[in-house]
Enzyme design. Structure first.
Site, short mmCIF file in Angstrom:
data_model
loop_
_atom_site.label_atom_id
_atom_site.label_comp_id
_atom_site.label_asym_id
_atom_site.label_seq_id
_atom_site.Cartn_x
_atom_site.Cartn_y
_atom_site.Cartn_z
N THR A 195 -38.82 24.54 32.80
CA THR A 195 -40.15 24.49 33.44
C THR A 195 -40.88 23.16 33.24
O THR A 195 -41.83 22.88 33.97
CB THR A 195 -41.05 25.59 32.87
OG1 THR A 195 -41.09 25.43 31.46
CG2 THR A 195 -40.57 26.97 33.23
N CYS B 151 -52.33 24.10 29.07
CA CYS B 151 -51.92 24.89 30.23
C CYS B 151 -52.16 26.36 29.86
O CYS B 151 -52.40 26.69 28.69
CB CYS B 151 -50.44 24.65 30.52
SG CYS B 151 -49.37 25.19 29.20
N CYS C 86 -44.31 32.37 27.88
CA CYS C 86 -45.07 32.09 29.09
C CYS C 86 -44.39 32.80 30.27
O CYS C 86 -43.16 32.76 30.39
CB CYS C 86 -45.08 30.58 29.33
SG CYS C 86 -45.79 30.13 30.91
N HIS D 79 -33.41 22.50 23.81
CA HIS D 79 -34.78 22.99 24.00
C HIS D 79 -34.76 24.52 23.98
O HIS D 79 -33.85 25.14 24.54
CB HIS D 79 -35.33 22.47 25.34
CG HIS D 79 -36.81 22.75 25.50
ND1 HIS D 79 -37.29 23.96 25.91
CD2 HIS D 79 -37.89 21.96 25.30
CE1 HIS D 79 -38.61 23.92 25.95
NE2 HIS D 79 -39.00 22.70 25.58
N HIS E 29 -42.06 29.07 25.04
CA HIS E 29 -40.95 28.64 25.87
C HIS E 29 -39.70 29.47 25.64
O HIS E 29 -38.58 29.06 25.92
CB HIS E 29 -40.70 27.13 25.70
CG HIS E 29 -41.66 26.35 26.53
ND1 HIS E 29 -42.53 25.42 26.02
CD2 HIS E 29 -41.96 26.42 27.85
CE1 HIS E 29 -43.30 24.95 27.00
NE2 HIS E 29 -42.97 25.54 28.11
N GLU F 46 -36.30 26.81 25.50
CA GLU F 46 -36.25 27.50 26.79
C GLU F 46 -34.82 27.49 27.36
O GLU F 46 -34.35 28.49 27.92
CB GLU F 46 -37.20 26.77 27.76
CG GLU F 46 -37.23 27.38 29.13
CD GLU F 46 -38.15 26.59 30.06
OE1 GLU F 46 -39.01 25.83 29.57
OE2 GLU F 46 -37.99 26.73 31.27
S1 SF4 Z 1 -44.08 26.82 31.51
FE1 SF4 Z 1 -44.74 25.71 29.69
S2 SF4 Z 1 -46.01 24.03 30.48
FE2 SF4 Z 1 -45.81 25.53 32.14
S3 SF4 Z 1 -47.61 26.90 31.96
FE3 SF4 Z 1 -45.93 27.81 30.79
S4 SF4 Z 1 -46.18 27.08 28.68
FE4 SF4 Z 1 -47.39 25.74 30.03
#
Ligand code: SF4
Length: 332
Positions: free
Chosen positions: A182, A30, A114, A142, A92, A144
């Site tokens: 996410t 991704c 991200c 996790h 994350h 995140e």
């Molecule tokens: S939230 Fe996680 S899975 Fe979604 S684009 Fe960002 S890094 Fe990739």
């Protein structure tokens, strides 16, 4: 490079094939995972080795080895990083306390978060400031989720699933909002949101979807594969939440069997016996070379007819109204 298959493995799959492989699109990297790897490479260019990298930043062993060859040192926690060194934090997100600890120890922190994760963290901060209780749907521990809980510890409540909903206590039931990690399963999250709405009729949702497009599109494609395949194989790390959700999504969508494998070697030929159509996809941090190796291994067992399959027959991928298709299926 052709994939080597032993004669024993070949005979284990003797009753398999000729068969088809339906290859998911989109799959693999991704934009967030891609960006995290590029961030480590740029940190190595700018600061020179060693650059310390939190393990959660890059989960794929193949990519980890390539970065280690360039001088990256992977560590489990920030306290393993020597004082004054450079450390890259994961895509994350990173808990506030981790940043504070890094600052105390004079570390240079390079943030590979991200933007989709940052969005959830900023939403948590904003709603907390406005006096809302935040019901965060996610997996305990996790990175995140830890980061989002750290944004407003008194206001954010973790919701692991519908079973947690009856036990939630908030200051004002008229002022609650749900947000989510996410990389969750879209289907499971919908069940939890339904339970939250039944318990808190006034609950608000996130301003935009929290589950990112990359996760949604990969799950939508796997759901389609599950309906037309005998078996779904997901290439990805067992530490990756997104990869694990892909295998779960396939099972929930009714495929007879689904397996999460780190690499081609882990594909057990016995799984292919009696199968005619195998679906293949990969998690969000998996490079294409691992998919190519899996295709080689499947071809060696007689599954050499490969067709690329999207989320809908002939249709566009899911994306919200007004979001343009830019031809890059790794999008946030
Ligand atoms: S939230 Fe996680 S899975 Fe979604 S684009 Fe960002 S890094 Fe990739």
């Amino acid at each position: 490079m052709p994939y080597f298959v032993s004669s024993a493995a070949r005979s284990a799959a003797a009753t398999a094939g000729p068969g088809r492989v339906l290859l998911a699109s989109p799959r693999g990297y991704c934009a967030g995972a891609d960006r995290a790897v590029v961030t480590v490479e740029k940190a190595l260019d700018r600061y020179g080795p060693p650059v310390y990298v939190r393990q959660q930043t890059v989960r794929n062993a193949h990519v980890v080895r390539a970065l280690e060859r360039r001088g990256a040192v992977f560590v489990g926690a920030t306290d393993e990083v020597p004082e004054g060194a450079v450390v890259v934090c994961p895509e994350h997100g990173t808990a506030f306390e981790v940043h504070a600890e890094a600052a105390r120890r004079g570390l240079t922190t390079v943030d590979a978060s991200c933007p989709r994760v940052t969005k959830v963290h900023l939403e948590a901060r904003r709603f907390a400031r406005e006096g809302y209780d935040i019901l965060l749907i996610g997996r305990e521990g996790h990175e995140e989720v830890v980061g989002a809980l750290g944004e407003a510890p008194d206001r954010v409540h973790l919701v692991g699933g519908p079973d947690d909903v009856p036990y939630l206590r908030v200051a004002d039931e008229g002022r609650v909002v749900w947000l989510s990690q996410t990389t969750l399963s879209v289907d499971e999250t919908a069940v939890t949101v339904h339970a939250l709405k039944a318990r808190f009729p006034a609950v608000l949702g996130p301003p935009g979807d929290d589950i990112c497009y990359a996760t949604r599109n990969r799950q939508a494609t796997v759901r389609r594969l599950a309906g037309i395949c005998d078996l779904v194989l997901v290439i990805g790390s067992r530490k990756s939440a997104a990869a694990a959700r892909l295998a779960e999504t396939a099972v929930l969508a009714g495929v007879p069997a689904a397996h999460l494998v780190d690499c081609a070697e882990e594909i057990d030929p016995a799984w292919l016996r009696g199968m005619s159509t195998v679906g293949l996809t990969s998690g969000a941090s998996v490079p294409e070379i691992l998919v190519a190796e899996a295709l080689d291994r499947l071809a060696a067992y007689g599954f050499d007819d490969v067709e690329v399959i999207g989320a809908e027959a002939g249709g566009p991928e899911w994306r919200p109204a007004g979001v343009a298709w830019l031809g890059d299926d790794r999008g946030f």
